[in-house]
Design an enzyme around this catalytic site. Structure first.
Site, PDB file in Angstrom:
ATOM      1  N   LYS A  14      13.100   0.689  -8.351  1.00  0.00           N
ATOM      2  CA  LYS A  14      12.967   1.896  -9.191  1.00  0.00           C
ATOM      3  C   LYS A  14      13.674   3.096  -8.556  1.00  0.00           C
ATOM      4  O   LYS A  14      14.354   3.845  -9.234  1.00  0.00           O
ATOM      5  CB  LYS A  14      11.480   2.275  -9.387  1.00  0.00           C
ATOM      6  CG  LYS A  14      10.647   1.242 -10.087  1.00  0.00           C
ATOM      7  CD  LYS A  14       9.261   1.785 -10.399  1.00  0.00           C
ATOM      8  CE  LYS A  14       8.452   2.141  -9.167  1.00  0.00           C
ATOM      9  NZ  LYS A  14       8.023   1.008  -8.350  1.00  0.00           N
ATOM     10  N   ARG A  97       1.009   5.223 -13.092  1.00  0.00           N
ATOM     11  CA  ARG A  97       0.664   4.005 -12.374  1.00  0.00           C
ATOM     12  C   ARG A  97      -0.734   3.516 -12.749  1.00  0.00           C
ATOM     13  O   ARG A  97      -1.173   2.486 -12.238  1.00  0.00           O
ATOM     14  CB  ARG A  97       0.668   4.327 -10.881  1.00  0.00           C
ATOM     15  CG  ARG A  97       1.563   3.464 -10.032  1.00  0.00           C
ATOM     16  CD  ARG A  97       1.637   4.131  -8.668  1.00  0.00           C
ATOM     17  NE  ARG A  97       2.099   3.288  -7.635  1.00  0.00           N
ATOM     18  CZ  ARG A  97       3.264   3.435  -7.014  1.00  0.00           C
ATOM     19  NH1 ARG A  97       4.107   4.371  -7.383  1.00  0.00           N
ATOM     20  NH2 ARG A  97       3.572   2.646  -6.031  1.00  0.00           N
ATOM     21  N   ARG A 135      12.336  -5.482   5.086  1.00  0.00           N
ATOM     22  CA  ARG A 135      12.844  -4.165   5.464  1.00  0.00           C
ATOM     23  C   ARG A 135      12.715  -3.939   6.971  1.00  0.00           C
ATOM     24  O   ARG A 135      11.677  -4.186   7.561  1.00  0.00           O
ATOM     25  CB  ARG A 135      12.071  -3.092   4.704  1.00  0.00           C
ATOM     26  CG  ARG A 135      12.809  -1.783   4.637  1.00  0.00           C
ATOM     27  CD  ARG A 135      12.502  -1.058   3.380  1.00  0.00           C
ATOM     28  NE  ARG A 135      11.193  -0.437   3.454  1.00  0.00           N
ATOM     29  CZ  ARG A 135      10.868   0.660   2.796  1.00  0.00           C
ATOM     30  NH1 ARG A 135      11.761   1.245   2.037  1.00  0.00           N
ATOM     31  NH2 ARG A 135       9.675   1.163   2.882  1.00  0.00           N
ATOM     32  N   ARG A 168       8.342  -0.996   9.599  1.00  0.00           N
ATOM     33  CA  ARG A 168       7.490   0.204   9.508  1.00  0.00           C
ATOM     34  C   ARG A 168       6.061  -0.164   9.134  1.00  0.00           C
ATOM     35  O   ARG A 168       5.828  -1.187   8.495  1.00  0.00           O
ATOM     36  CB  ARG A 168       8.066   1.163   8.452  1.00  0.00           C
ATOM     37  CG  ARG A 168       9.356   1.771   8.931  1.00  0.00           C
ATOM     38  CD  ARG A 168       9.902   2.837   8.075  1.00  0.00           C
ATOM     39  NE  ARG A 168       9.403   2.889   6.704  1.00  0.00           N
ATOM     40  CZ  ARG A 168       9.958   3.650   5.780  1.00  0.00           C
ATOM     41  NH1 ARG A 168      10.994   4.390   6.065  1.00  0.00           N
ATOM     42  NH2 ARG A 168       9.473   3.667   4.571  1.00  0.00           N
ATOM     43  N   ARG A 179      -0.449  -3.188  -1.793  1.00  0.00           N
ATOM     44  CA  ARG A 179       0.358  -2.453  -2.781  1.00  0.00           C
ATOM     45  C   ARG A 179       0.606  -3.308  -4.018  1.00  0.00           C
ATOM     46  O   ARG A 179       0.528  -2.835  -5.158  1.00  0.00           O
ATOM     47  CB  ARG A 179       1.699  -2.044  -2.161  1.00  0.00           C
ATOM     48  CG  ARG A 179       1.574  -0.817  -1.255  1.00  0.00           C
ATOM     49  CD  ARG A 179       2.719  -0.722  -0.268  1.00  0.00           C
ATOM     50  NE  ARG A 179       4.016  -0.475  -0.860  1.00  0.00           N
ATOM     51  CZ  ARG A 179       5.181  -0.711  -0.241  1.00  0.00           C
ATOM     52  NH1 ARG A 179       5.189  -1.201   0.974  1.00  0.00           N
ATOM     53  NH2 ARG A 179       6.311  -0.452  -0.835  1.00  0.00           N
TER      54      ARG A 179
HETATM   55  P1  ADP Z   1       6.151   1.735  -3.742  1.00  0.00           P
HETATM   56  O1  ADP Z   1       6.438   1.809  -5.220  1.00  0.00           O
HETATM   57  O2  ADP Z   1       7.167   0.924  -3.000  1.00  0.00           O
HETATM   58  O3  ADP Z   1       4.734   1.304  -3.418  1.00  0.00           O
HETATM   59  P2  ADP Z   1       6.041   4.663  -3.624  1.00  0.00           P
HETATM   60  O4  ADP Z   1       6.840   5.517  -2.703  1.00  0.00           O
HETATM   61  O5  ADP Z   1       6.273   4.798  -5.099  1.00  0.00           O
HETATM   62  O6  ADP Z   1       6.309   3.185  -3.110  1.00  0.00           O
HETATM   63  O7  ADP Z   1       4.469   4.909  -3.386  1.00  0.00           O
HETATM   64  C1  ADP Z   1       3.919   4.911  -2.102  1.00  0.00           C
HETATM   65  C2  ADP Z   1       2.414   5.170  -2.191  1.00  0.00           C
HETATM   66  O8  ADP Z   1       2.174   6.478  -2.758  1.00  0.00           O
HETATM   67  C3  ADP Z   1       1.612   4.236  -3.109  1.00  0.00           C
HETATM   68  O9  ADP Z   1       1.246   3.048  -2.447  1.00  0.00           O
HETATM   69  C4  ADP Z   1       0.391   5.114  -3.444  1.00  0.00           C
HETATM   70  O10 ADP Z   1      -0.524   5.166  -2.369  1.00  0.00           O
HETATM   71  C5  ADP Z   1       1.011   6.497  -3.565  1.00  0.00           C
HETATM   72  N1  ADP Z   1       1.415   6.790  -4.977  1.00  0.00           N
HETATM   73  C6  ADP Z   1       2.680   6.955  -5.426  1.00  0.00           C
HETATM   74  N2  ADP Z   1       2.685   7.213  -6.752  1.00  0.00           N
HETATM   75  C7  ADP Z   1       1.385   7.214  -7.154  1.00  0.00           C
HETATM   76  C8  ADP Z   1       0.732   7.399  -8.404  1.00  0.00           C
HETATM   77  N3  ADP Z   1       1.422   7.633  -9.541  1.00  0.00           N
HETATM   78  N4  ADP Z   1      -0.627   7.324  -8.430  1.00  0.00           N
HETATM   79  C9  ADP Z   1      -1.331   7.092  -7.315  1.00  0.00           C
HETATM   80  N5  ADP Z   1      -0.785   6.891  -6.105  1.00  0.00           N
HETATM   81  C10 ADP Z   1       0.569   6.952  -6.007  1.00  0.00           C
END
Ligand code: ADP
Length: 239
Positions: A14, A97, A135, A168, A179
Site C-alpha cells: 500500500k 482499518r 525485511r 527490526r 499484525r
Molecule cells: P502495516 O500496514 O505494515 O502494519 P502501518 O505503518 O500501516 O504498517 O501500521 C503500523 C501500526 O500502526 C499498526 O500495526 C497499528 O498498530 C497502527 N495503525 C496504523 N493505522 C491504524 C489505524 N487505521 N487504526 C488503528 N491502528 C493503526
C-alpha cells in the site's frame, strides 16, 4: 474531490502504491501508520495535546502489532483531511482499518457530498509472509533490503557499507503474526461493509508483478489519464 482508499494487508504494498499515486495525482498521501509514528516521536518536543502516558500506550500497541483506538485514529485523520492541501483529494493508506473507522470516514465524506473509491490490493498470503519476514535493515545507514525481492549482495551485510543487517523489532515473527491476525479479524470485514453499502471496490492483484506494473493496473482501474506509466505525473507541477 478524489478520495482514494488503498486497502490491503500489511505487506501488500500500500505504501509504495500510495506514493506513486500521490505523485501523479498531486494529492497528499495520508498514512495513519506514518502519522502515528510521527506523533509518538514528537510528543516530547511539541506536546501535541497528547500526554506522554497516552503516547507510550500508543507505542506499546503498535509494537505489539495491535491496533490503536478508533477514537484516536479517527480524530487524527479528520484533522489531516481538513488541511488545505487535501481539498482536492487524498490517498488513504492504512485507514480505515475497522468498521467504526469506515463508518466514520463515510460520514465525513457524506458531509462533503463525495464517496471514496477503494482499491483492494490483494496479495497471496505466502508472499505477504515472505515480504514481511524478509525485511532487513542496515544499522549504520538505515538502508532497507528484502530477502525476497531486493536482497543484498551478501546475505547478512549492507551493500553500501558492509555493516551487519538486522531484523527490526516490529518485523519480528510474533509481531508480524499479530499484525496479520488484526487484519483478518478487524480489517478484512470492512470489505463486507463496503459491499453492503455498494461502494466501488476495485480489486487489483499485487502478488507477482513489480510495483510499476501494479501501479499501471491501479491507474487503469481508476481510469485516470493523469498518470504516465512510470508513475510520474503529466501535469506541469509534477516533479
Ligand atoms: P502495516 O500496514 O505494515 O502494519 P502501518 O505503518 O500501516 O504498517 O501500521 C503500523 C501500526 O500502526 C499498526 O500495526 C497499528 O498498530 C497502527 N495503525 C496504523 N493505522 C491504524 C489505524 N487505521 N487504526 C488503528 N491502528 C493503526
Amino acid at each position: 474531490m478524489k478520495a482514494i482508499v488503498l486497502f490491503g494487508s500489511p505487506g501488500s504494498g500500500k505504501g509504495t502504491q500510495a506514493k506513486m499515486l500521490t505523485q501523479c495525482l498531486g494529492i497528499p498521501h495520508v498514512s495513519t501508520g506514518d502519522m502515528l509514528r510521527e506523533r509518538i516521536r514528537h510528543v516530547a518536543e511539541r506536546g501535541n495535546g497528547i500526554t506522554p502516558e497516552k503516547a507510550a500506550r500508543m507505542a506499546a500497541k503498535m509494537h505489539s502489532g495491535a491496533l490503536v483506538s478508533d477514537q484516536v485514529v479517527n480524530q487524527m485523520v479528520e484533522e489531516r483531511l481538513s488541511d488545505p492541501d487535501a481539498t482536492d483529494g487524498f490517498v488513504l493508506d492504512g485507514y480505515p482499518r475497522t468498521l467504526a473507522q469506515a463508518e466514520h470516514l463515510d460520514h465525513w465524506l457524506d458531509g462533503r457530498g463525495t464517496r471514496e473509491v477503494v482499491i483492494h490490493l490483494a496479495v497471496d498470503y505466502n508472499i505477504i509472509i515472505a515480504r514481511l519476514t524478509g525485511r532487513r535493515q542496515c544499522t549504520r545507514c538505515g538502508t532497507l533490503y528484502n530477502m525476497a525481492s531486493q536482497p543484498p549482495r551478501e546475505d547478512t551485510l549492507c551493500d553500501k557499507d558492509g555493516t551487519a543487517l538486522v531484523i527490526r523489532d516490529d518485523d519480528s515473527e510474533p509481531v508480524i503474526r499479530q499484525r496479520l491476525e488484526a487484519y483478518e479479524r478487524q480489517t478484512r470485514p470492512v470489505l463486507e461493509y463496503y459491499a453492503s453499502v455498494n461502494r466501488r471496490v476495485v480489486m487489483v492483484d499485487g502478488s507477482n508483478d513489480p510495483p510499476e506494473a501494479v501501479f499501471r493496473k491501479i491507474c487503469q482501474a481508476l481510469e485516470t489519464d493523469d498518470c504516465q506509466e512510470d508513475g510520474r505525473g503529466t501535469g506541469e507541477d509534477a516533479p
